[in-house]
Design an enzyme around this catalytic site. Structure first.
Site, PDB file in Angstrom:
ATOM      1  CG  HIS A 143      58.843  97.634 -77.814  1.00  0.00           C
ATOM      2  ND1 HIS A 143      60.114  97.240 -77.459  1.00  0.00           N
ATOM      3  CD2 HIS A 143      58.124  96.486 -77.934  1.00  0.00           C
ATOM      4  CE1 HIS A 143      60.152  95.917 -77.359  1.00  0.00           C
ATOM      5  NE2 HIS A 143      58.950  95.435 -77.644  1.00  0.00           N
ATOM      6  CD  GLU A 144      54.329  95.996 -79.043  1.00  0.00           C
ATOM      7  OE1 GLU A 144      54.361  95.165 -79.959  1.00  0.00           O
ATOM      8  OE2 GLU A 144      54.756  95.755 -77.895  1.00  0.00           O
ATOM      9  CD  GLU A 155      60.295  91.557 -77.463  1.00  0.00           C
ATOM     10  OE1 GLU A 155      60.106  92.782 -77.415  1.00  0.00           O
ATOM     11  OE2 GLU A 155      59.405  90.756 -77.802  1.00  0.00           O
ATOM     12  CG  HIS A 193      58.110  93.851 -82.042  1.00  0.00           C
ATOM     13  ND1 HIS A 193      59.299  93.178 -81.891  1.00  0.00           N
ATOM     14  CD2 HIS A 193      57.625  94.038 -80.777  1.00  0.00           C
ATOM     15  CE1 HIS A 193      59.535  92.961 -80.604  1.00  0.00           C
ATOM     16  NE2 HIS A 193      58.530  93.483 -79.906  1.00  0.00           N
ATOM     17  CG  ASP A 202      63.351  97.839 -75.776  1.00  0.00           C
ATOM     18  OD1 ASP A 202      62.121  97.918 -75.889  1.00  0.00           O
ATOM     19  OD2 ASP A 202      63.918  97.216 -74.863  1.00  0.00           O
TER      20      ASP A 202
HETATM   21 ZN    ZN Z   1      58.270  93.470 -77.859  1.00  0.00          ZN
END
Ligand code: ZN
Length: 269
Positions: free
Chosen positions: A124-125, A180, A128, A184
């Protein structure tokens, strides 16, 4: 000539003004180049690491870095260098900043029961960074963006002040719901492509939801900076369902178990 230049400048300002105020699809705009992002990320990480208690244990760091790089290799943005560092913080969380600097809390490693759960948050990071969400935030804050370009240029002391204010306000790292959910999705796809069972992502969210019900303080920061967990579970379930069939590694691995045992051992000391 001068008049012409100022005309161009004011027109550009007007175009930017209407663009940024009149356009609702801001999340896909990034006005910075990759080299500007990397320069900003390096300065930001230098500043933020002064405030973090990093762990320098090679066994812990190597494990997290290996897992992170495994996901990076299959990511949609693997032409920049990513770093993964471990933070001595009991909060169940991780974060990434532009330029590929990722930080994983010890609390997250503790909370993860499988390698797949841990990979879901790291993925997930990375998502980003792949989605350039931090730089989109910079772009949305147009004025600050211009100041940022100056800060990255010739005046290092101003740059330092500027970086501190960026960190304090959370402008770069507080993403909106769309970003976000995109992170995901990217994270789940990376897991699939890396051969890591993406069901770990769903499992992690379900555990998060359970802790949320119990009001665990260790979850406060991850919950406050992310969309409602019920929405994340719903979206993740659909994304996983739509993935082509694939045989994944076991949910956990020998190296993950070794890491957990090692952490327990050094905790007891
Ligand atoms: Zn996040």
């Amino acid at each position: 000539m001068l008049k012409f230049k100022s005309y161009i400048r004011s027109s550009l300002f007007l175009i930017l003004f209407f663009y940024f105020t009149g356009c609702s699809q801001l999340t896909s705009i990034n006005m910075y180049s990759t080299s500007e992002e990397i320069a900003l990320g390096n300065r930001y990480s230098f500043q933020i690491e002064k405030q973090l208690q990093l762990i320098y244990d090679p066994l812990v760091n190597d494990y997290i870095n290996d897992l992170g790089q495994r996901l990076v290799r299959v990511s949609k943005r693997n032409n920049i260098k990513y770093t993964f560092k471990v933070v001595n913080d009991p909060a169940v969380n991780a974060f990434a900043i532009p330029g590929g600097h990722c930080y994983v809390n010890l609390g997250l490693i503790d909370f993860a029961d499988t390698e797949s759960e841990l990979a879901s948050v790291i993925g997930h990071e990375i998502g980003h960074v792949v989605g350039e969400h931090g730089m989109e935030n910079m772009t949305k804050q147009n004025i600050i963006g211009i100041a940022g370009a100056i800060a990255l240029g010739s005046n290092p002391s101003f740059g330092e002040e500027f970086m501190s204010s960026l960190i304090q306000t959370g402008i770069i790292t507080n993403y909106g719901r769309a970003a976000e959910l995109e992170a995901d999705k990217l994270g789940i796809e990376q897991m699939h492509d890396a051969g890591i069972d993406p069901n770990g992502s769903k499992k992690f969210f379900e555990k998060l939801a359970m802790e949320e019900k119990e009001g665990s303080s260790k979850m406060a920061s991850i919950l406050s900076t992310h969309p409602p967990t019920s929405i994340r579970i719903k979206k993740a379930t659909k994304i996983i369902k739509d993935l082509p069939p694939k045989k994944y590694d076991d949910l956990t691995s020998k190296s993950f178990q070794d890491l957990k045992e090692y952490l327990l051992r050094i905790k007891d000391k």
